[in-house]
Design a protein around this motif. Structure first.
Motif, PDB file in Angstrom:
ATOM      1  N   SER A   1      -1.481  -2.244  -6.952  1.00  0.00           N
ATOM      2  CA  SER A   1      -2.025  -2.472  -8.292  1.00  0.00           C
ATOM      3  C   SER A   1      -2.661  -1.201  -8.858  1.00  0.00           C
ATOM      4  N   PHE A   2      -3.358  -0.422  -8.019  1.00  0.00           N
ATOM      5  CA  PHE A   2      -3.955   0.813  -8.516  1.00  0.00           C
ATOM      6  C   PHE A   2      -2.890   1.865  -8.788  1.00  0.00           C
ATOM      7  N   VAL A   3      -1.849   1.930  -7.963  1.00  0.00           N
ATOM      8  CA  VAL A   3      -0.749   2.864  -8.209  1.00  0.00           C
ATOM      9  C   VAL A   3      -0.087   2.554  -9.552  1.00  0.00           C
ATOM     10  N   GLU A   4       0.117   1.279  -9.831  1.00  0.00           N
ATOM     11  CA  GLU A   4       0.685   0.900 -11.127  1.00  0.00           C
ATOM     12  C   GLU A   4      -0.220   1.355 -12.270  1.00  0.00           C
ATOM     13  N   TYR A   5      -1.524   1.226 -12.081  1.00  0.00           N
ATOM     14  CA  TYR A   5      -2.471   1.659 -13.097  1.00  0.00           C
ATOM     15  C   TYR A   5      -2.409   3.173 -13.311  1.00  0.00           C
ATOM     16  N   CYS A   6      -2.273   3.934 -12.222  1.00  0.00           N
ATOM     17  CA  CYS A   6      -2.171   5.392 -12.327  1.00  0.00           C
ATOM     18  C   CYS A   6      -0.993   5.795 -13.217  1.00  0.00           C
ATOM     19  N   LEU A   7       0.111   5.058 -13.121  1.00  0.00           N
ATOM     20  CA  LEU A   7       1.333   5.435 -13.822  1.00  0.00           C
ATOM     21  C   LEU A   7       1.470   4.769 -15.182  1.00  0.00           C
ATOM     22  N   LEU A   8       1.060   3.505 -15.274  1.00  0.00           N
ATOM     23  CA  LEU A   8       1.249   2.754 -16.519  1.00  0.00           C
ATOM     24  C   LEU A   8       0.028   2.810 -17.424  1.00  0.00           C
ATOM     25  N   GLY A   9      -1.157   2.872 -16.819  1.00  0.00           N
ATOM     26  CA  GLY A   9      -2.402   3.069 -17.528  1.00  0.00           C
ATOM     27  C   GLY A   9      -2.583   2.257 -18.787  1.00  0.00           C
ATOM     28  N   TRP A  10      -2.923   0.983 -18.658  1.00  0.00           N
ATOM     29  CA  TRP A  10      -3.068   0.129 -19.840  1.00  0.00           C
ATOM     30  C   TRP A  10      -4.260   0.512 -20.711  1.00  0.00           C
ATOM     31  N   ASP A  11      -5.133   1.408 -20.246  1.00  0.00           N
ATOM     32  CA  ASP A  11      -6.043   2.109 -21.145  1.00  0.00           C
ATOM     33  C   ASP A  11      -5.702   3.598 -21.039  1.00  0.00           C
TER      34      ASP A  11
ATOM     35  N   TRP B   1       0.834  -1.202   0.000  1.00  0.00           N
ATOM     36  CA  TRP B   1       0.000   0.000   0.000  1.00  0.00           C
ATOM     37  C   TRP B   1       0.869   1.253   0.000  1.00  0.00           C
ATOM     38  N   PHE B   2       0.412   2.254  -0.742  1.00  0.00           N
ATOM     39  CA  PHE B   2       1.049   3.571  -0.805  1.00  0.00           C
ATOM     40  C   PHE B   2       0.280   4.522   0.103  1.00  0.00           C
ATOM     41  N   ILE B   3       1.016   5.269   0.942  1.00  0.00           N
ATOM     42  CA  ILE B   3       0.399   6.237   1.854  1.00  0.00           C
ATOM     43  C   ILE B   3       1.088   7.586   1.657  1.00  0.00           C
TER      44      ILE B   3
END
Length: 403
Positions: A241-251, A152-154
């Protein structure tokens, strides 16, 4: 023929057993809801493996001019060898303050041995009403993703302070599914439609070296129709997993929203909420709480009220692991240290990783290899577990997800 029938029967039986075993071992969402601690105990895992199962947190702690002492104190109060810490003093802070922070981190032996405290080398300019604070948070996320595995990121500011020990936090989160995102959010924008959504601003902090006021454009924009807007707190506990999505954004949604929120007042109070609630993959992973105790004016202003000794009972009964905001060296911080963290002035918060044979008033001055696997949770763990249990109960979580 008899031999052939036996062989066919054997093969079919073997295939059936294989599929049954495969189905029983296949991952499922139900497994995510089970206690990691119970799984470890059931499987008889050694302590080293058990420690890997325990949740790890990546902290991004930001401050500005005059926040050196506050960042140092917050870091000591939050420290645990299993977590990771990234510190940022923005460009408004002096070079002397940044140098002193570097000297402080380099001078603590435990930081060097655990190799889990870093400083942002090239500071960002942060204007808190524009998108630069959002850019700063994304920068912190990207750096933390590169250095170590965590769950988790805080994000915290120098004016935040913990209300429980890290042993309490780790213990309480052991039973939590690792995909949950603790992020306050609502689609009821209210007064923010006219004060946040419709105005168009330009933040000079994106292209100038010195901090200045944001520029307001005379025209206003309409509500978007390509996505639904959400708003909430700028302080969050987000899954890896959501932090990765924020940065990598596969869509393309993270990038589209990032461009939209570039001209948005107080964009950190809307970007992550709008992104997660418009994402099919993550919108059902939200828990509508930022895990902070924060006191606001009514109606709320740009910044929350300062907390003090008068708020001590409210802090305890909130069951929250963090609170903001506090003045520098406010007496309430000393009270939290004594009664909630059991921390001596200028020392680490005590935990299972500390050396029980060390100095009486500073047992965490030395680090014993292997002690990072030990936890000594206290009342703070029980308070937080009660809060988390209430937040993720079936009815509560269904009613709080992106509505």
């Amino acid at each position: 023929m008899e031999v052939t029938r036996c062989m066919i029967s054997f093969i079919l039986t073997s295939l059936l057993l294989f599929f049954i075993a495969h189905l029983s071992l296949a991952p499922s969402t139900a497994r995510n809801d089970r206690s990691y601690r119970n799984l470890a105990a059931r499987d008889g895992l050694p302590s080293a493996v058990f420690a890997e199962i325990r949740p790890k947190f990546a902290y991004f702690i930001s401050g500005s001019k005059g926040d050196l002492r506050r960042i140092q104190r917050t870091l000591l109060s939050l420290y645990h060898p299993s977590n990771f810490y990234l510190l940022h003093l923005d460009r408004e802070a002096s070079a002397a303050e940044r140098f002193q922070l570097s000297e402080f981190v380099a001078g603590v032996e435990i930081f060097a041995r655990a190799d889990n405290v870093r400083i942002v080398g090239k500071p960002n300019l942060v204007t808190y009403r524009g998108p630069t604070m959002l850019a700063n948070t994304l920068h912190g996320m990207s750096m933390l993703l590169r250095v170590r595995s965590w769950d988790w990121f805080i994000n915290l500011s120098a004016s935040d302070y913990p209300l429980i020990t890290q042993d309490d936090l780790i213990s309480a989160f052991e039973d939590m599914p690792r995909n949950l995102n603790f992020i306050e959010h609502t689609s009821n924008l209210g007064w923010k439609v006219n004060k946040r959504v419709k105005p168009i601003i330009i933040d000079p902090g994106l292209y100038e070296l010195e901090k200045s006021e944001i520029l307001w454009l005379p025209k206003q924009r309409s509500m978007p129709t390509a996505f639904r807007l959400f708003t909430g707190s700028a302080w969050m506990v987000l899954s890896r997993s959501f932090v990765e999505y924020c940065l990598l954004g596969w869509d393309n949604l993270p990038r589209t929203l990032l461009m939209y929120y570039t001209n948005f007042v107080s964009s950190p109070e809307g970007y992550f909420q709008t992104l997660i609630c418009n994402s099919k993959e993550f919108k059902n992973s939200t828990v509508n709480h930022d895990l902070h105790y924060i006191a606001w004016d009514n109606p709320p202003r740009q910044h929350p009220l300062y907390l003090g000794v008068k708020d001590h009972r409210k802090l305890i009964y909130s069951h929250a692991p963090f609170a903001r905001k506090f003045m520098v060296d406010d007496p309430e911080l000393d009270k939290i240290d004594r009664e909630m963290l059991h921390r001596h002035k200028g020392k680490f918060t005590y935990g299972g990783w500390c050396n029980p044979d060390g100095e009486r008033e500073n047992p965490c001055s030395t680090f014993v290899a292997g002690n990072g696997t030990m936890l000594r949770p206290g009342p703070g763990s029980r308070r937080l577990k009660a809060l988390l249990t209430r937040l993720i109960s079936r009815r509560s979580i269904q009613n709080s997800q992106c509505k």
